[in-house]
Structures are given as structure tokens and as C-alpha cells.
Design an enzyme around this catalytic site. Structure first.
Site, PDB file in Angstrom:
ATOM      1  N   ASP A  11       0.938  -0.600   0.094  1.00  0.00           N
ATOM      2  CA  ASP A  11       0.354   0.288  -0.079  1.00  0.00           C
ATOM      3  C   ASP A  11       0.729   0.937  -0.075  1.00  0.00           C
ATOM      4  OD1 ASP A  11      -2.257   1.812   1.184  1.00  0.00           O
ATOM      5  OD2 ASP A  11      -1.552   1.392   2.746  1.00  0.00           O
ATOM      6  N   ASP A  13      -0.192   5.077   1.231  1.00  0.00           N
ATOM      7  CA  ASP A  13      -0.361   5.598   2.452  1.00  0.00           C
ATOM      8  C   ASP A  13      -0.873   4.824   3.304  1.00  0.00           C
ATOM      9  OD1 ASP A  13      -0.912   8.591   0.624  1.00  0.00           O
ATOM     10  OD2 ASP A  13      -2.516   7.438   0.075  1.00  0.00           O
ATOM     11  N   ASP A 168      -1.765  -0.455   5.926  1.00  0.00           N
ATOM     12  CA  ASP A 168      -2.018  -0.014   7.068  1.00  0.00           C
ATOM     13  C   ASP A 168      -3.227  -0.339   7.572  1.00  0.00           C
ATOM     14  OD1 ASP A 168      -2.103   2.012   5.672  1.00  0.00           O
ATOM     15  OD2 ASP A 168      -2.006   3.187   6.864  1.00  0.00           O
TER      16      ASP A 168
END
Length: 220
Positions: A11, A13, A168
């Protein structure tokens, strides 16, 4: 190189880039400009990882299509202004990715960003050709649908059980599960590690460099 894994998918961001604060701010500013009540920071962090239209609809379920277009533009205008100086990469990201690439891992990105935004940040880091493949939410299905992971697997000619998704957010880990892929959770991004552990990641890390250390231990 870890004997079981050939492909590492990240991922962007909150996993590679420390951009969560800017995303939250841009969402608040867009809400203000629309005359909507602000959602709290926790709620906004909870939708990071989704494609932008899906994220906005999750926060404001009653929004109509016309207002959605305007909201997206307000968000984009403010976020791009904030990104005049790109969000920094987390400590250890550059050195860890370099080490992983040197060891022969395929590296890819699967993000909730739009293609235009992803290309902008990749260019700012000189990474236009760094990853073997990148997939953005507006050119495929939004997380947690597994389509972007399936497309990455097909491009790299790698089976799902030979890949790891590193993220995250619950959307990252749910997407991995939907694709039949193992995952690694990072604790320093949008969502709490407690929330992420519900998706049974193989590993939970507090610092990006821990990923390389773990993979190296498994290789010996």
C-alpha cells in the site's frame, strides 16, 4: 530471499508514505467547503485505503452523485496543494526496498490513490520505473475487492501463495484475504494494530525495516 515469497505488494499512504495527516486535513477542508459536518479524525482514518469515491460515500452515505463530484474536487484541490512538497517516506522505506529488490523480490504497489495522484508521487521520488507494476483504485476495483492484487499477480506471473500484501488498513488485509494471499500489518499508519490483527496478518511491524529482517530470518 524468503523461500515461500517472491512478490511483495505495498500500500502507499500510511505504509510507505507518511501522508495520513494530510489526507485527514483534506477531507475536513472538503467537508467544510461542502457545508457538511466534519467527521472526526478517527472516522476519516477508518476509510483511508478505499478509493476516494468509496471513501466519501462511506463517510457521507446520503451524498448524491453531483455533490460527490464537487466534494472530490475540493478534496483533490486541497490535497494537491499540501503535496507541493511530497509527503515523506517513512524511515527505513528506501533502504529496505533497495535491499529487497537487490535480493530478487518482485515489488509492486496497490493503492487507494487515483492513478494521477500515484504517478505524481512516484515521479517526485524518482520512482516512475521502480516497481514492477502499480495499480491505482480508479483503474481497477477499490479495496477490499481483490481485483488489483489479481492483476498484479497475473502481470508478475506469481501465484497468490507466493505473494505478501503489506498495508496499514483493514481494507489492505481484507483484500489480501479475498485474493488468497498472506499479509503483513504495519502499526504506524491509519488504523490501530489491534484492528488489523483481526485479519490475522503473518506479521505486525512497528518499523518498515522489520519486514526485511523477518524475511531474512525465514530465508536461513
Amino acid at each position: 530471499m524468503h523461500p515461500d515469497y517472491k512478490l511483495l505488494i505495498f500500500d502507499w499512504d500510511g505504509t510507505l508514505a507518511n501522508s495520513i495527516g494530510r489526507i485527514v486535513e483534506a477531507m475536513h477542508v472538503a467537508s467544510d467547503r461542502m457545508g457538511f459536518a466534519r467527521c472526526n479524525d478517527f472516522a476519516v482514518k477508518g476509510i483511508i485505503g478505499l478509493g476516494l469515491p468509496e471513501a466519501i460515500r462511506s463517510l457521507y452515505p446520503q451524498i448524491d452523485d453531483e455533490a460527490l463530484v464537487i466534494f472530490r474536487q475540493h478534496y483533490a484541490d486541497h490535497y494537491i496543494a499540501l503535496e507541493a512538497e511530497p509527503s515523506p517516506l517513512f524511515d527505513g522505506v528506501v533502504s529496505t526496498l533497495e535491499a529487497l529488490r537487490a535480493e530478487g523480490y518482485h515489488l509492486a504497489v496497490a493503492t487507494g490513490k487515483a492513478r494521477r495522484g500515484l504517478d505524481r508521487v512516484l515521479k517526485s521520488h524518482g520512482w516512475e520505473d521502480y516497481f514492477e507494476i502499480t495499480r491505482a483504485a480508479d483503474e481497477t476495483a477499490s479495496k477490499p475487492h481483490p481485483l488489483m492484487l489479481e492483476q498484479i499477480l497475473a502481470h508478475c506471473n506469481v501465484r497468490a501463495e507466493q505473494a505478501l500484501m503489506v498495508g496499514d488498513s483493514s481494507f489492505d488485509l481484507q483484500m489480501a484475504r479475498n485474493a488468497g494471499m498472506a499479509s503483513v500489518a504495519v502499526s504506524y499508519g491509519a488504523q490501530t494494530i489491534e484492528a488489523l490483527k483481526a485479519f490475522e496478518p503473518l506479521l505486525a511491524i512497528d518499523h518498515f525495516a522489520e519486514l526485511h529482517a523477518w524475511l531474512s530470518r525465514q530465508a536461513h
